[in-house]
Design an enzyme around this catalytic site. Structure first.
Site, PDB file in Angstrom:
ATOM      1  N   PRO A  67       0.835  -1.198   0.000  1.00  0.00           N
ATOM      2  CA  PRO A  67       0.000   0.000   0.000  1.00  0.00           C
ATOM      3  C   PRO A  67       0.873   1.252   0.000  1.00  0.00           C
ATOM      4  O   PRO A  67       1.917   1.275   0.646  1.00  0.00           O
ATOM      5  CB  PRO A  67      -0.816  -0.130   1.284  1.00  0.00           C
ATOM      6  CG  PRO A  67      -0.050  -1.061   2.150  1.00  0.00           C
ATOM      7  CD  PRO A  67       0.722  -1.957   1.233  1.00  0.00           C
ATOM      8  N   HIS A  68       0.439   2.257  -0.735  1.00  0.00           N
ATOM      9  CA  HIS A  68       1.237   3.480  -0.830  1.00  0.00           C
ATOM     10  C   HIS A  68       0.343   4.654  -1.173  1.00  0.00           C
ATOM     11  O   HIS A  68      -0.746   4.484  -1.727  1.00  0.00           O
ATOM     12  CB  HIS A  68       2.343   3.325  -1.878  1.00  0.00           C
ATOM     13  CG  HIS A  68       1.835   2.896  -3.212  1.00  0.00           C
ATOM     14  ND1 HIS A  68       1.517   3.791  -4.201  1.00  0.00           N
ATOM     15  CD2 HIS A  68       1.573   1.674  -3.714  1.00  0.00           C
ATOM     16  CE1 HIS A  68       1.092   3.130  -5.269  1.00  0.00           C
ATOM     17  NE2 HIS A  68       1.102   1.839  -4.993  1.00  0.00           N
TER      18      HIS A  68
END
Length: 136
Positions: A67-68
């Site tokens: 996730p980013h």
């Protein structure tokens, strides 16, 4: 490889967490990331990670998710690494559950750096041997 480790600190690395769901994992990662920031709180980071997930899953496959998101006013990229006691559904492209999650936050103005870091992390976490070592 050294650049990746510079994204982490001890407080943002957690082993064998009990999460139960993708949402809970993202909440825990947001909490870990916000703990060392004065510019952003847990809710702000969580909201941005969720917004990114709505565009498409950040599951890489082979039990790994990345996730980013980008955050306005962030001075330097930060990462958090969590392993999970029980793998969770993450809508990964290989339909496998996820037990290793690395979250990355970068400044909203860091377009090129963001892309480079995500690519570097994806390449790194596709190395089975490394992931096996992290999972121990």
């Amino acid at each position: 490889m050294m650049k990746i480790f510079s994204l982490l600190n001890r407080e943002r690395v957690r082993a064998r967490m009990e999460a139960g769901s993708k949402k809970k994992v993202l909440e825990c990662l947001s909490e870990a990331l916000s703990a060392s920031l004065t510019t952003h709180n847990t809710a702000q980071i969580f909201d941005q990670l969720i917004a990114r997930e709505r565009l498409g899953s950040t599951g890489l496959g082979a039990g790994v998710a990345l996730p980013h998101c980008r955050l306005a006013g962030l001075e330097a990229p930060k990462g958090a690494l969590h392993t999970l006691t029980d793998a969770i559904d993450y809508d990964s492209p290989d339909n496998e559950t996820v037990d290793l999650v690395f979250a990355l936050i970068v400044a909203d103005s860091a377009d090129e750096e963001h892309l480079q870091l995500v690519a570097l992390l994806a390449e790194l976490f596709m190395q089975k041997e490394l992931c096996d070592e992290i999972r121990i």
